[in-house]
Design a protein around this motif. Structure first.
Motif, mmCIF file in Angstrom:
data_model
loop_
_atom_site.group_PDB
_atom_site.id
_atom_site.type_symbol
_atom_site.label_atom_id
_atom_site.label_comp_id
_atom_site.label_asym_id
_atom_site.label_seq_id
_atom_site.Cartn_x
_atom_site.Cartn_y
_atom_site.Cartn_z
ATOM 1 N N GLN A 1 -9.561 -12.577 14.525
ATOM 2 C CA GLN A 1 -9.502 -13.904 13.932
ATOM 3 C C GLN A 1 -10.870 -14.341 13.434
ATOM 4 O O GLN A 1 -11.904 -13.810 13.869
ATOM 5 C CB GLN A 1 -8.985 -14.910 14.959
ATOM 6 C CG GLN A 1 -7.530 -14.715 15.337
ATOM 7 C CD GLN A 1 -7.010 -15.799 16.262
ATOM 8 O OE1 GLN A 1 -7.778 -16.446 16.963
ATOM 9 N NE2 GLN A 1 -5.701 -16.004 16.246
ATOM 10 N N THR A 2 -10.865 -15.298 12.536
ATOM 11 C CA THR A 2 -12.119 -15.867 12.045
ATOM 12 C C THR A 2 -12.986 -16.322 13.210
ATOM 13 O O THR A 2 -12.511 -16.976 14.131
ATOM 14 C CB THR A 2 -11.831 -17.052 11.116
ATOM 15 O OG1 THR A 2 -11.115 -16.580 9.965
ATOM 16 C CG2 THR A 2 -13.135 -17.701 10.659
ATOM 17 N N THR B 1 -9.946 -6.285 9.370
ATOM 18 C CA THR B 1 -9.185 -7.393 8.810
ATOM 19 C C THR B 1 -9.481 -8.644 9.622
ATOM 20 O O THR B 1 -9.317 -8.652 10.838
ATOM 21 C CB THR B 1 -7.675 -7.109 8.844
ATOM 22 O OG1 THR B 1 -7.417 -5.896 8.114
ATOM 23 C CG2 THR B 1 -6.902 -8.247 8.197
ATOM 24 N N VAL B 2 -9.921 -9.686 8.914
ATOM 25 C CA VAL B 2 -10.239 -10.956 9.569
ATOM 26 C C VAL B 2 -9.225 -11.982 9.097
ATOM 27 O O VAL B 2 -9.154 -12.295 7.902
ATOM 28 C CB VAL B 2 -11.668 -11.411 9.236
ATOM 29 C CG1 VAL B 2 -12.006 -12.682 10.009
ATOM 30 C CG2 VAL B 2 -12.667 -10.306 9.551
ATOM 31 N N SER B 3 -8.453 -12.494 10.016
ATOM 32 C CA SER B 3 -7.409 -13.465 9.664
ATOM 33 C C SER B 3 -7.970 -14.879 9.733
ATOM 34 O O SER B 3 -8.818 -15.198 10.565
ATOM 35 C CB SER B 3 -6.220 -13.325 10.602
ATOM 36 O OG SER B 3 -6.600 -13.624 11.936
ATOM 37 N N SER B 4 -7.455 -15.725 8.845
ATOM 38 C CA SER B 4 -7.938 -17.112 8.795
ATOM 39 C C SER B 4 -7.088 -18.019 9.684
ATOM 40 O O SER B 4 -6.068 -17.615 10.201
ATOM 41 C CB SER B 4 -7.916 -17.625 7.361
ATOM 42 O OG SER B 4 -6.619 -17.501 6.830
ATOM 43 N N THR C 1 -13.206 -8.975 5.333
ATOM 44 C CA THR C 1 -12.096 -8.026 5.331
ATOM 45 C C THR C 1 -12.324 -6.937 4.300
ATOM 46 O O THR C 1 -12.554 -7.216 3.126
ATOM 47 C CB THR C 1 -10.771 -8.754 5.038
ATOM 48 O OG1 THR C 1 -10.488 -9.668 6.102
ATOM 49 C CG2 THR C 1 -9.620 -7.766 4.900
ATOM 50 N N LYS D 1 -15.732 -13.528 9.076
ATOM 51 C CA LYS D 1 -15.074 -14.403 8.112
ATOM 52 C C LYS D 1 -13.993 -13.620 7.376
ATOM 53 O O LYS D 1 -14.079 -12.389 7.281
ATOM 54 C CB LYS D 1 -16.097 -14.920 7.100
ATOM 55 C CG LYS D 1 -17.319 -15.584 7.698
ATOM 56 C CD LYS D 1 -18.324 -15.928 6.611
ATOM 57 C CE LYS D 1 -19.580 -16.570 7.185
ATOM 58 N NZ LYS D 1 -20.568 -16.893 6.124
ATOM 59 N N PRO D 2 -13.014 -14.308 6.813
ATOM 60 C CA PRO D 2 -11.980 -13.596 6.038
ATOM 61 C C PRO D 2 -12.574 -12.740 4.919
ATOM 62 O O PRO D 2 -12.037 -11.669 4.613
ATOM 63 C CB PRO D 2 -11.115 -14.734 5.492
ATOM 64 C CG PRO D 2 -11.255 -15.813 6.503
ATOM 65 C CD PRO D 2 -12.679 -15.723 6.987
ATOM 66 N N GLU D 3 -13.659 -13.164 4.340
ATOM 67 C CA GLU D 3 -14.281 -12.385 3.257
ATOM 68 C C GLU D 3 -14.952 -11.110 3.748
ATOM 69 O O GLU D 3 -15.410 -10.291 2.938
ATOM 70 C CB GLU D 3 -15.286 -13.249 2.472
ATOM 71 C CG GLU D 3 -16.299 -13.969 3.320
ATOM 72 C CD GLU D 3 -15.896 -15.407 3.603
ATOM 73 O OE1 GLU D 3 -14.700 -15.656 3.910
ATOM 74 O OE2 GLU D 3 -16.781 -16.285 3.516
#
Length: 124
Positions: free
Chosen positions: A12-13, A121-124, A90, A86-88
């Protein structure tokens, strides 16, 4: 030379992950290693690099202060500690080895060998 990357996953973020990359085979005493990443539809970009001898490091501005690259020369292994994700962030993360690695480099063409990549993979 073979590079085996591991440690990717889903987080997760704000979370953390630690990537490892083990080198095997005939390397040089002055090699350098780096991490790059590639997100879908984007070009491969530099993340961080480190030299075997001095441990000098270099980071992309986008990860400075959040990611830490380190090495264990006895194990021919480099690590990438990723915090405050952060999601970015990913992307598929690739480790690479430059036989002539006196200076940590962000240039793809300086690297002679590449690992297969590990998904982060970073989920928001």
């Amino acid at each position: 030379v073979q590079l085996q990357a591991s440690g990717g996953g889903l987080v997760q973020t704000g979370g953390s992950l630690r990537l490892s990359c083990a080198a095997s085979g005939r390397t040089s005493s002055s090699y350098g290693m780096g991490w790059f990443r590639q997100a879908p539809g984007k070009e491969r970009e530099f993340v961080a690099a480190i030299t075997r001898r001095s441990g000098s490091t270099y980071y992309a501005d986008s990860v400075k202060g959040r990611f830490t690259i380190s090495r264990d020369n006895a194990k021919n292994t480099v690590y990438l500690e990723m915090d405050s994700l952060k999601p970015e962030d990913t992307a598929v993360y690739y480790c690479a080895l430059a036989l002539q690695g006196h200076i940590p480099s962000s240039h793809v063409e300086r690297y002679n060998y590449w690992g297969r990549g590990t998904q982060v993979t970073v989920s928001s």
